[in-house]
Design an enzyme around this catalytic site. Sequence first.
Site, PDB file in Angstrom:
ATOM      1  N   LYS A 152       0.100  -0.245  -5.405  1.00 22.74           N
ATOM      2  CA  LYS A 152       0.854   0.800  -5.914  1.00 22.74           C
ATOM      3  C   LYS A 152       1.176   2.036  -5.099  1.00 22.74           C
ATOM      4  O   LYS A 152       0.535   3.027  -5.397  1.00 22.74           O
ATOM      5  CB  LYS A 152      -0.236   1.127  -7.395  1.00 22.74           C
ATOM      6  CG  LYS A 152      -0.686  -0.115  -8.185  1.00 22.74           C
ATOM      7  CD  LYS A 152      -2.217  -0.016  -7.664  1.00 22.74           C
ATOM      8  CE  LYS A 152      -2.856  -0.845  -8.697  1.00 22.74           C
ATOM      9  NZ  LYS A 152      -2.185  -2.314  -9.013  1.00 22.74           N
ATOM     10  N   HIS A 189      -0.730  -6.383  -5.054  1.00 21.43           N
ATOM     11  CA  HIS A 189      -1.264  -5.411  -5.950  1.00 21.43           C
ATOM     12  C   HIS A 189      -1.381  -3.966  -5.658  1.00 21.43           C
ATOM     13  O   HIS A 189      -1.807  -3.163  -6.223  1.00 21.43           O
ATOM     14  CB  HIS A 189      -2.938  -5.854  -6.094  1.00 21.43           C
ATOM     15  CG  HIS A 189      -3.745  -5.389  -7.145  1.00 21.43           C
ATOM     16  ND1 HIS A 189      -4.724  -4.307  -7.347  1.00 21.43           N
ATOM     17  CD2 HIS A 189      -3.514  -5.704  -8.473  1.00 21.43           C
ATOM     18  CE1 HIS A 189      -5.002  -4.348  -8.388  1.00 21.43           C
ATOM     19  NE2 HIS A 189      -4.480  -5.052  -9.050  1.00 21.43           N
ATOM     20  N   ASP A 226      10.850   9.888   2.113  1.00 22.77           N
ATOM     21  CA  ASP A 226      11.381  10.221   3.137  1.00 22.77           C
ATOM     22  C   ASP A 226      10.629  10.042   4.280  1.00 22.77           C
ATOM     23  O   ASP A 226      10.544  10.893   5.208  1.00 22.77           O
ATOM     24  CB  ASP A 226      11.582  11.748   2.960  1.00 22.77           C
ATOM     25  CG  ASP A 226      12.908  11.956   2.034  1.00 22.77           C
ATOM     26  OD1 ASP A 226      13.638  11.249   1.909  1.00 22.77           O
ATOM     27  OD2 ASP A 226      13.030  13.300   1.448  1.00 22.77           O
TER      28      ASP A 226
END
Lengths: 215, 215
Positions: free
Chosen positions: A156, A154, A161
């Site tokens: 996100k 779940h 870099d």
Amino acid sequence: GGGMWAAGAQRRAALALAAAGLALALALAAWRRRRPVREVLFFPSRPSCIEALLAEAAGPGAAARPCPCPLPRGDCSLSRLLRRLLSARRSLELCLFAFSSPQLGRAVQLLHRRGVRVRVVTDAQYMGLQGSQIGLLRHAGIQVRHDQESGYMHHKFAIVDRRMLITGSLNWTTQAIQNNRENVLVVEDAEYVKPFLDEFERIWEEYNPINYRFF
Amino acid sequence: GGGMWAAGAQRRAALALAAAGLALALALAAWRRRRPVREVLFFPSRPSCIEALLAEAAGPGAAARPCPCPLPRGDCSLSRLLRRLLSARRSLELCLFAFSSPQLGRAVQLLHRRGVRVRVVTDAQYMGLQGSQIGLLRHAGIQVRHDQESGYMHHKFAIVDRRMLITGSLNWTTQAIQNNRENVLVVEDAEYVKPFLDEFERIWEEYNPINYRFF
């Protein structure tokens, strides 16, 4: 007498000056160190045309033809998010429950073509839904791994870099971008970035296809 | 000659010492200022008994009977999240898409009983589902407001005493806590807390029942 006293005072003055100089130099160094990026983006984002942004990121060869679409060009949460992503030069880790936004999909493919090492971890249940960008990313040659668990993957978040964390409530879907109340934090403090990098690598190894079980 | 030189050196030494002292004092003050909390929690959390934690937070009157349940007592992501929430003394803003965890529900009710000003914003679609804590919170006298929009109120953040932000991918459900890959950031930097406070107040006003439309 006076001469010796003066010599002592001279030494003390020199020492004190050196101390003051050192303290000043340290303060200046701390001040000068580039401030880490700290940004908060809220959604829904108002609609906007991102063609110029993508063309600019594609490099000097890809001169932007003016886009004929009627959307406004201005700054918005989506364009800010895109700018942060498109700043990637070496690597991009994506750990996303849902990824179906064509605009974000194009940005990720552009980075891949530009030679950025892109790795994607996603949720198996969501991956197969219509409109998912995952198939297109794989088709373009981007490495994708997914879970084999009953719980949701779940997260996100994205890491640019290995130094910039982009995380929040926002799934990378047009619905979320245009209709939901969502937040995204952009963070460069290593105290936050490092644990997320470690979490990504842990999940990346755990979701290695050699570990998949076929029932 | 020597005397005047010595007096000049003395003045210069005194000035340099004062400068060094000032620089040192400033550095010490910056150092001493309490470091803001910066914590990252990952889920799933291993199961653990939170009875002792809640009893401790309920105050000295509520001596903890040892809980007979077989769950381990140790530190885990859920207990850390609970500790941060239970540290509230004056106010707690909750902006949550889904809230069905009985453990987190009990913590919020405890804070309300302790006199903390609790305000909840939640998503209308999710609110009515079975297992939602929202009805219990309202029944306990806690103020709750919800959206009337087609998009989701998808935030998942809490603000403790207007200075600590708790935000991430985690919905406050047992499923998410025990089974999903999730992240929660704990942040005290005003640069992050302030925009979230503003977002909460904006939504709180927008979801004022006097604005509800009945079709």
